[in-house]
Design a protein around this motif. Sequence first.
Motif, PDB file in Angstrom:
ATOM      1  N   LEU A   1      -6.569   0.816  -4.629  1.00 30.53           N
ATOM      2  CA  LEU A   1      -5.533   0.726  -5.834  1.00 30.53           C
ATOM      3  C   LEU A   1      -5.538   1.886  -6.873  1.00 30.53           C
ATOM      4  O   LEU A   1      -4.382   1.389  -7.166  1.00 30.53           O
ATOM      5  CB  LEU A   1      -5.880  -1.317  -6.889  1.00 30.53           C
ATOM      6  CG  LEU A   1      -5.545  -2.468  -5.575  1.00 30.53           C
ATOM      7  CD1 LEU A   1      -6.061  -2.871  -5.919  1.00 30.53           C
ATOM      8  CD2 LEU A   1      -4.122  -1.852  -5.090  1.00 30.53           C
ATOM      9  N   GLY A   2      -6.576   2.035  -7.402  1.00 27.01           N
ATOM     10  CA  GLY A   2      -6.097   3.535  -8.565  1.00 27.01           C
ATOM     11  C   GLY A   2      -5.735   4.800  -7.487  1.00 27.01           C
ATOM     12  O   GLY A   2      -5.400   5.421  -8.201  1.00 27.01           O
ATOM     13  N   HIS A   3      -5.791   4.741  -6.181  1.00 25.42           N
ATOM     14  CA  HIS A   3      -4.993   5.785  -5.045  1.00 25.42           C
ATOM     15  C   HIS A   3      -3.745   5.977  -5.941  1.00 25.42           C
ATOM     16  O   HIS A   3      -3.013   5.271  -6.177  1.00 25.42           O
ATOM     17  CB  HIS A   3      -5.134   6.030  -4.267  1.00 25.42           C
ATOM     18  CG  HIS A   3      -5.024   6.780  -2.971  1.00 25.42           C
ATOM     19  ND1 HIS A   3      -3.871   7.023  -2.470  1.00 25.42           N
ATOM     20  CD2 HIS A   3      -5.853   7.988  -2.645  1.00 25.42           C
ATOM     21  CE1 HIS A   3      -3.876   8.296  -1.813  1.00 25.42           C
ATOM     22  NE2 HIS A   3      -4.688   8.870  -1.827  1.00 25.42           N
ATOM     23  N   GLU A   4      -3.390   7.664  -6.284  1.00 23.58           N
ATOM     24  CA  GLU A   4      -1.769   7.069  -5.864  1.00 23.58           C
ATOM     25  C   GLU A   4      -0.888   7.084  -5.110  1.00 23.58           C
ATOM     26  O   GLU A   4       0.765   7.349  -5.419  1.00 23.58           O
ATOM     27  CB  GLU A   4      -1.444   8.260  -7.117  1.00 23.58           C
ATOM     28  CG  GLU A   4      -2.223   9.341  -8.129  1.00 23.58           C
ATOM     29  CD  GLU A   4      -1.865   8.467  -8.928  1.00 23.58           C
ATOM     30  OE1 GLU A   4      -0.898   8.270  -8.689  1.00 23.58           O
ATOM     31  OE2 GLU A   4      -2.888   7.983 -10.425  1.00 23.58           O
ATOM     32  N   GLY A   5      -1.183   6.967  -3.689  1.00 21.67           N
ATOM     33  CA  GLY A   5      -0.941   6.557  -3.012  1.00 21.67           C
ATOM     34  C   GLY A   5       0.652   5.526  -2.491  1.00 21.67           C
ATOM     35  O   GLY A   5       1.446   4.988  -2.008  1.00 21.67           O
ATOM     36  N   GLY A   6       0.152   4.555  -3.555  1.00 24.83           N
ATOM     37  CA  GLY A   6       0.777   3.800  -3.712  1.00 24.83           C
ATOM     38  C   GLY A   6      -0.230   2.329  -3.332  1.00 24.83           C
ATOM     39  O   GLY A   6      -0.947   1.979  -3.661  1.00 24.83           O
ATOM     40  N   VAL A   7       0.551   1.229  -3.136  1.00 26.18           N
ATOM     41  CA  VAL A   7      -0.419   0.099  -3.484  1.00 26.18           C
ATOM     42  C   VAL A   7      -0.320  -0.461  -1.644  1.00 26.18           C
ATOM     43  O   VAL A   7       0.045  -0.499  -0.952  1.00 26.18           O
ATOM     44  CB  VAL A   7       0.578  -1.245  -3.575  1.00 26.18           C
ATOM     45  CG1 VAL A   7      -0.323  -2.786  -3.515  1.00 26.18           C
ATOM     46  CG2 VAL A   7       0.691  -2.092  -5.288  1.00 26.18           C
ATOM     47  N   VAL A   8      -2.460  -0.068  -1.628  1.00 27.32           N
ATOM     48  CA  VAL A   8      -2.728  -0.248  -0.871  1.00 27.32           C
ATOM     49  C   VAL A   8      -3.232  -2.530  -0.270  1.00 27.32           C
ATOM     50  O   VAL A   8      -4.012  -2.804  -0.940  1.00 27.32           O
ATOM     51  CB  VAL A   8      -4.302   0.150  -0.061  1.00 27.32           C
ATOM     52  CG1 VAL A   8      -5.195   0.241   0.906  1.00 27.32           C
ATOM     53  CG2 VAL A   8      -4.028   1.552  -0.812  1.00 27.32           C
ATOM     54  N   MET A   9      -2.322  -2.414   1.190  1.00 26.95           N
ATOM     55  CA  MET A   9      -2.790  -3.738   1.363  1.00 26.95           C
ATOM     56  C   MET A   9      -4.146  -4.318   1.766  1.00 26.95           C
ATOM     57  O   MET A   9      -4.271  -3.891   2.880  1.00 26.95           O
ATOM     58  CB  MET A   9      -1.816  -4.157   2.108  1.00 26.95           C
ATOM     59  CG  MET A   9      -0.148  -4.355   1.542  1.00 26.95           C
ATOM     60  SD  MET A   9      -0.230  -5.458   0.190  1.00 26.95           S
ATOM     61  CE  MET A   9      -0.222  -7.183   0.308  1.00 26.95           C
ATOM     62  N   PRO A  10      -4.859  -5.295   1.280  1.00 23.75           N
ATOM     63  CA  PRO A  10      -6.006  -5.507   1.899  1.00 23.75           C
ATOM     64  C   PRO A  10      -6.290  -6.382   3.600  1.00 23.75           C
ATOM     65  O   PRO A  10      -5.214  -6.504   3.613  1.00 23.75           O
ATOM     66  CB  PRO A  10      -6.703  -6.812   0.401  1.00 23.75           C
ATOM     67  CG  PRO A  10      -5.697  -6.997   0.315  1.00 23.75           C
ATOM     68  CD  PRO A  10      -4.277  -6.489   0.208  1.00 23.75           C
ATOM     69  N   SER A  11      -7.011  -5.800   4.048  1.00 23.61           N
ATOM     70  CA  SER A  11      -7.290  -6.510   4.841  1.00 23.61           C
ATOM     71  C   SER A  11      -7.580  -8.300   5.555  1.00 23.61           C
ATOM     72  O   SER A  11      -8.264  -8.401   4.255  1.00 23.61           O
ATOM     73  CB  SER A  11      -7.990  -5.777   6.230  1.00 23.61           C
ATOM     74  OG  SER A  11      -8.660  -6.579   7.347  1.00 23.61           O
ATOM     75  N   ALA A  12      -7.250  -9.036   6.217  1.00 22.80           N
ATOM     76  CA  ALA A  12      -7.193 -10.247   5.995  1.00 22.80           C
ATOM     77  C   ALA A  12      -8.913 -10.383   6.497  1.00 22.80           C
ATOM     78  O   ALA A  12      -9.227 -11.827   5.512  1.00 22.80           O
ATOM     79  CB  ALA A  12      -6.175 -10.690   6.759  1.00 22.80           C
TER      80      ALA A  12
END
Length: 113
Positions: A75-86
């Motif tokens: 989430l701290g990465h600048e590339g956008g919101v990373v959706m978690p795997s289920a």
Amino acid sequence: MSSVVPSYEGRDPGLQPERTALSWSRTALAIAVNALLVLRSGFVSDQPALAVLGVLLFAAAAAAAAYGVVRARELGHEGGVVMPSAWPLLAVAAVVLLAAVGGVASIVVEAGR
């Protein structure tokens, strides 16, 4: 399997990773506390199944804490919101349910002594 979605306007990039890390830490702590309770009940009442469950819950607490660190970095990465795997979310839900069952079992064992 994670997917990256475009970042949202107005998203605070500093608070969301911090809140996520804190929530994973709280979850790991809750699992670890139940692991202690179950482990103690297993040793005190000579129930090896409870002792094994306590050890497994400790391992699950460590895994939840480690995954929390990974999610906070994602989430701290600048590339956008990373959706978690289920899968990690389902695994944590199952472990929390197992910890609750173990906690109730340890209470029942302690009450029966």
